[in-house]
Design an enzyme around this catalytic site. Sequence first.
Site, short mmCIF file in Angstrom:
data_model
loop_
_atom_site.label_atom_id
_atom_site.label_comp_id
_atom_site.label_asym_id
_atom_site.label_seq_id
_atom_site.Cartn_x
_atom_site.Cartn_y
_atom_site.Cartn_z
CB SER A 75 -0.97 0.00 1.19
OG SER A 75 -1.90 -1.05 1.02
CE LYS B 139 -9.27 -6.15 6.25
NZ LYS B 139 -9.62 -6.58 4.92
CG ASN C 133 -10.89 -1.55 2.66
OD1 ASN C 133 -11.61 -0.54 2.62
ND2 ASN C 133 -10.42 -2.10 1.56
CG ASP D 246 -11.39 -5.43 -0.01
OD1 ASP D 246 -10.38 -4.82 -0.42
OD2 ASP D 246 -11.48 -5.91 1.13
NE ARG E 146 -11.63 -26.15 4.43
CZ ARG E 146 -10.44 -25.72 4.79
NH1 ARG E 146 -9.35 -26.30 4.32
NH2 ARG E 146 -10.30 -24.70 5.61
P1 ATR Z 1 -10.53 -14.37 4.58
O1 ATR Z 1 -10.74 -13.20 5.49
O2 ATR Z 1 -9.28 -14.30 3.76
O3 ATR Z 1 -11.73 -14.68 3.78
P2 ATR Z 1 -11.25 -16.52 6.31
O4 ATR Z 1 -12.42 -15.78 6.80
O5 ATR Z 1 -10.40 -17.29 7.28
O6 ATR Z 1 -10.22 -15.59 5.56
O7 ATR Z 1 -11.76 -17.54 5.16
C1 ATR Z 1 -10.89 -18.40 4.48
C2 ATR Z 1 -11.67 -19.14 3.41
O8 ATR Z 1 -10.79 -19.99 2.66
C3 ATR Z 1 -12.76 -20.06 3.96
O9 ATR Z 1 -13.83 -20.08 3.05
C4 ATR Z 1 -12.05 -21.41 4.01
O10 ATR Z 1 -12.91 -22.52 4.01
P3 ATR Z 1 -13.62 -23.00 5.40
O11 ATR Z 1 -14.74 -22.04 5.67
O12 ATR Z 1 -14.09 -24.36 5.11
O13 ATR Z 1 -12.52 -22.96 6.44
C5 ATR Z 1 -11.25 -21.34 2.73
N1 ATR Z 1 -10.07 -22.22 2.67
C6 ATR Z 1 -8.87 -22.04 3.26
N2 ATR Z 1 -8.01 -23.04 2.94
C7 ATR Z 1 -8.70 -23.88 2.11
C8 ATR Z 1 -8.36 -25.09 1.42
N3 ATR Z 1 -7.14 -25.65 1.52
N4 ATR Z 1 -9.32 -25.66 0.64
C9 ATR Z 1 -10.55 -25.11 0.52
N5 ATR Z 1 -10.91 -23.98 1.16
C10 ATR Z 1 -10.00 -23.36 1.93
#
Ligand code: ATR
Length: 276
Positions: A20, A69, A90, A106, A156
Amino acid sequence: MSDLIDRYAVFGNPIKHSKSPQIHTLFAEQTNQSLTYSAVHAEVGQFEQAVKNFIKDNGKGLNITVPFKEDAWKLATRHSDRSKRAGAVNTLKLEQDGSLYGDTTDGVGLVRDLMHNHHIEISNKTILIIGAGGAVRGIIEALLAQHPASILISNRTKQKAVQLAKDFSDLGTIDGCGLDDISNNSFDLIINGTSASLQGELPALPGSIFADHSCSYDMMYAAQATVFMQWSLDNGAEQVFDGLGMLVEQAAESFYIWRGVRPETSPVIKHLRETL
Ligand code: ATR
């Protein structure tokens, strides 16, 4: 004395690798705005005090990143409608009366990158979004505002996708499902909003989500194609993009909120790409 110059900063922890300062310094040069922009490493639990100190020292606006945040949300006394929907702030702007206005940029950043930089149509297209975390919540309203045919959120943890879709269902056709539930459907636009690429991992998805004309977008970026981009190409996507343009576009929107001037993003994206 530096107190005559308007100061801006990104607050985070860690913050060393933030791009940034570089982006906003380039914007300021390009638009002849007199300001400084720095990266501030704030201690957890001391965010509010750090912001107050910054404002006392002629701070006029901030970007906020992990893990502050939620603190930023609480500190803002007024929120934009889009930040209320996203549940995130943000960007903070110091108002004339000394209060703090919270916004999120975003979603607009992603849509601008897709439409203006990559000339990708969103209206009437079928969109698959992978992931259901904070990053995805931040982009849905802006995507629905372009009237896609539909959005399917696949995660997931299925329940998070279902709930997230419900939260936006008044704004358009949007559903949620688990990664296993996408069988033989293909999509025009596939957006990876998971943090999997950070670990070099791939969400467990079938290659059948791609049609010949599909466009694949990873909200992460790296010097080389991310694993998700490479996998998309290998499975038949026509075009693949990373999230570098989104990063610069969301910054440009913050800059506009603070200064009322819209910088040109393409030379800044180009510069960043060359120095990744
Ligand atoms: P962010 O603020 O970056 O969105 P987050 O709120 O922790 O971070 O969300 C991460 C996302 O990436 C979630 O949707 C997570 O899936 P889960 O809700 O099942 O945890 C997804 N994610 C992270 N690693 C993953 C992986 N290896 N395969 C599939 N989904 C993944």
